[in-house]
Design a protein around this motif. Structure first.
Motif, PDB file in Angstrom:
ATOM      1  N   ALA A  65       0.731  -1.544  -0.095  1.00 28.42           N
ATOM      2  CA  ALA A  65       0.039  -0.010  -0.292  1.00 28.42           C
ATOM      3  C   ALA A  65       1.005   1.022   0.310  1.00 28.42           C
ATOM      4  O   ALA A  65       0.637   1.595  -0.467  1.00 28.42           O
ATOM      5  N   ILE A  66       1.682   1.436   0.677  1.00 28.03           N
ATOM      6  CA  ILE A  66       2.922   2.213   0.960  1.00 28.03           C
ATOM      7  C   ILE A  66       3.384   2.771  -0.123  1.00 28.03           C
ATOM      8  O   ILE A  66       3.833   3.888  -0.873  1.00 28.03           O
ATOM      9  N   SER A  67       3.768   1.802  -1.449  1.00 23.57           N
ATOM     10  CA  SER A  67       4.600   1.912  -2.529  1.00 23.57           C
ATOM     11  C   SER A  67       3.669   2.328  -4.222  1.00 23.57           C
ATOM     12  O   SER A  67       4.062   3.094  -4.788  1.00 23.57           O
ATOM     13  N   LEU A  68       1.819   2.062  -2.901  1.00 18.77           N
ATOM     14  CA  LEU A  68       1.512   2.899  -4.362  1.00 18.77           C
ATOM     15  C   LEU A  68       0.533   4.517  -3.800  1.00 18.77           C
ATOM     16  O   LEU A  68      -0.033   4.912  -4.171  1.00 18.77           O
ATOM     17  N   ARG A  69       0.695   4.309  -2.603  1.00 19.35           N
ATOM     18  CA  ARG A  69       0.440   5.298  -1.970  1.00 19.35           C
ATOM     19  C   ARG A  69       1.330   6.249  -1.040  1.00 19.35           C
ATOM     20  O   ARG A  69       1.292   5.537   0.285  1.00 19.35           O
ATOM     21  N   PRO A  70       2.914   7.298  -1.341  1.00 21.91           N
ATOM     22  CA  PRO A  70       3.333   6.731  -0.131  1.00 21.91           C
ATOM     23  C   PRO A  70       3.543   7.687   1.000  1.00 21.91           C
ATOM     24  O   PRO A  70       4.294   7.735   2.076  1.00 21.91           O
TER      25      PRO A  70
END
Length: 226
Positions: free
Chosen positions: A113-118
């Motif tokens: 999720a972080i990689s897509l919405r950091p």
């Protein structure tokens, strides 16, 4: 066939291709949202109810969120929701050897999720919590803590999650990390003193955190309550 006719046919083919692509994209969004809505609703209900959901219900939600991800693999919210469902499953089966398997899977979903919405602070805060359970107090832990505070300094969910993670990890944190957790608590008690206290008291860490907080009337009120 004239050049004009050839150009027309090529243009028509491209238009049709774009239309089909648009239809397919819209269809994947609809299908993803269909499953995603069920998952969001279930997780919201779990957050409001007393006690933990049944493992069978959690498994159904995980199945639904996997379907949503199958339709929209690049949707960060679905990976975040899957991580939360996996966390509930870990709690439901017990955070021991079996439960830690689900905590590890939840961690991986938060990282996706972080990689897509950091810049989403909730994912960073939940990554801190998952790594606290896994006893992974490494550079990734420090970065997640920093980013959770950086991107969500006044988000109540971040306050609660970091208070929980901080209490769980307190004896393993550096002085700077303890100061970051204490500052997070200071912001959190502005609007949710009871919730923050509950998370710290569950691990009997309120007095230790209070020692790192700024001395003022709010700190005095929070730290004198037992």
């Amino acid at each position: 066939m004239t050049v004009k006719s050839l150009v027309f046919k090529i243009t028509l083919a491209l238009v049709l291709l774009l239309c089909l692509l648009g239809i397919y994209t819209a269809f994947t969004w609809i299908m993803g949202d269909l499953y995603g809505y069920k998952v969001r609703y279930a997780v919201e209900q779990w957050q409001e109810q007393d006690g933990l959901p049944k493992v069978a219900d959690i498994n159904q939600v995980i199945e639904d969120v996997d379907s949503a991800i199958g339709w929209e693999v690049d949707n960060p919210q679905y990976h975040e929701l899957k991580a939360r469902a996996l966390y509930y499953k870990a709690l439901a089966v017990g955070v021991d050897d079996e439960g830690l398997i689900y905590i590890e899977s939840a961690k991986k979903s938060h990282i996706l999720a972080i990689s897509l919405r950091p810049k989403w602070p909730y994912s960073w805060a939940n990554l801190v919590l998952m790594k606290s359970y896994l006893k992974e107090w490494d550079d990734e832990y420090s970065a997640a803590l920093d980013n959770a505070v950086r991107f969500g300094p006044w988000e109540q969910s971040v306050h609660l999650t970091l208070a929980h993670a901080g209490a769980l990890s307190w004896t393993h944190l550096s002085i700077e990390q303890k100061k970051a957790i204490a500052a997070n608590v200071e912001r959190g008690i502005v609007r949710n003193m009871q919730g923050i206290a509950f998370n710290l008291d569950a691990y009997k860490k309120r007095s230790l955190v209070c020692a790192y907080m700024q001395r003022d009337e709010r700190q005095k009120k929070f730290c004198s309550k037992r």
